[in-house]
Design an enzyme around this catalytic site. Structure first.
Site, PDB file in Angstrom:
ATOM      1  N   ASP A 249       5.543   3.796  -5.386  1.00 30.64           N
ATOM      2  CA  ASP A 249       4.628   4.718  -4.729  1.00 30.64           C
ATOM      3  C   ASP A 249       5.383   6.047  -3.790  1.00 30.64           C
ATOM      4  OD1 ASP A 249       1.958   6.165  -3.320  1.00 30.64           O
ATOM      5  OD2 ASP A 249       1.052   4.497  -4.359  1.00 30.64           O
TER       6      ASP A 249
ATOM      7  N   ALA B 224      12.651  -0.609   2.117  1.00 26.46           N
ATOM      8  CA  ALA B 224      11.796  -0.049   0.778  1.00 26.46           C
ATOM      9  C   ALA B 224      12.244   0.245  -0.601  1.00 26.46           C
ATOM     10  CB  ALA B 224      11.202   1.363   1.437  1.00 26.46           C
TER      11      ALA B 224
ATOM     12  N   ARG C 120      11.661   7.580  -9.909  1.00 25.73           N
ATOM     13  CA  ARG C 120      11.554   6.035 -10.022  1.00 25.73           C
ATOM     14  C   ARG C 120      10.600   5.773  -9.386  1.00 25.73           C
ATOM     15  NH1 ARG C 120       9.263   5.337  -4.984  1.00 25.73           N
ATOM     16  NH2 ARG C 120       8.845   6.772  -3.653  1.00 25.73           N
TER      17      ARG C 120
ATOM     18  N   CYS D 176       4.154   3.113   0.338  1.00 24.29           N
ATOM     19  CA  CYS D 176       4.712   2.231  -0.236  1.00 24.29           C
ATOM     20  C   CYS D 176       2.978   2.243  -1.207  1.00 24.29           C
ATOM     21  CB  CYS D 176       5.384   0.173  -0.297  1.00 24.29           C
ATOM     22  SG  CYS D 176       6.899   1.326   0.002  1.00 24.29           S
TER      23      CYS D 176
END
Length: 236
Positions: free
Chosen positions: A91, A160, A88, A191
């Site tokens: 981070d 997120a 994906r 992230c």
């Protein structure tokens, strides 16, 4: 265009097993689209929306920096947590009990072909849901996801997001902290963003727990409105 979405609540399920299942559904949609092009056919593509709760796991997006994981292999074992590098965007993030994870696996040709709009709609679904709990959630410029108190020293992330798309078919999705153990976020730089906190719905409401089934119902209601979609629930 097929605007029908099959909703599946997988309960608690291992991240890798769920990832494999996502890939299976994703590939099934892609195969139909490829066949339609090759054969000049018009077979209908399906859409899915998976709800799941994962055992403790850290996942790193394809553009992420592994140094944002602050644990070594032995420490991961001590925490009872797994770690995966995945396909994906974004981070590093954490998934675990008390968190509602949603994976829309959609053929965007059935809705609109705009990834930016897709991400904004996912964020809007969360914002509208949290508004029902009296929370003013918002976007943070340049940072995908949903936040509280943006632009202040108290900015904190509550949801997120990270997605993958190919030929306008999506997978992966969002993770909304509802009754999450926030201590697990201390083991990463969430992230890849330093100096910003993470929060959970129960913390913001001052409750021990929030009814997760109720939150899911609100999420689906707003998703259906934004995407002009119809849901049916499948037995899993």
């Amino acid at each position: 265009m097929n605007k029908h979405i099959e909703l599946q609540d997988l309960g608690s399920k291992d991240f890798k097993d769920t990832w494999n299942y996502q890939e299976e559904l994703f590939k099934g949609i892609l195969d139909i689209k490829i066949r339609n092009r090759r054969e000049d056919a018009s077979l209908e593509t399906n859409n899915y929306f998976l709800f799941v709760e994962h055992p403790h796991v850290y996942t790193l997006g394809k553009s992420g920096d592994v140094s944002n994981l602050l644990l070594n292999e032995d420490q991961l074992k001590e925490k009872g947590a797994a770690f995966y590098k995945i396909n994906r965007g974004g981070d590093i993030t954490y998934h675990g009990p008390g968190q509602i994870v949603g994976y829309p696996i959609l053929d965007l040709d059935n809705f609109f072909t705009d990834i930016h709009k897709y991400l904004r709609f996912l964020e809007e679904m969360i914002i509208l849901t949290l508004d029902e709990y009296g929370l003013k959630a918002e976007r943070s410029p340049g940072e995908t996801g949903v936040w509280l108190d943006v632009g202040t020293p108290f900015a904190r992330k509550i949801c997120a997001m990270g997605v993958r798309a190919s030929r306008w078919v999506t997978m992966h999705g969002f993770a909304l902290n509802v009754n999450a153990n926030l201590g697990y976020f201390d083991n990463i730089i969430p992230c890849g963003i330093r100096g910003k906190a993470v929060t959970s719905l129960n913390v913001e409401l001052g409750k021990l727990t929030v009814n997760e089934d109720e939150v899911k119902e609100k999420l689906i209601k707003h998703f259906a409105m934004l995407f002009e979609a119809e849901f049916t629930t499948a037995k899993v």
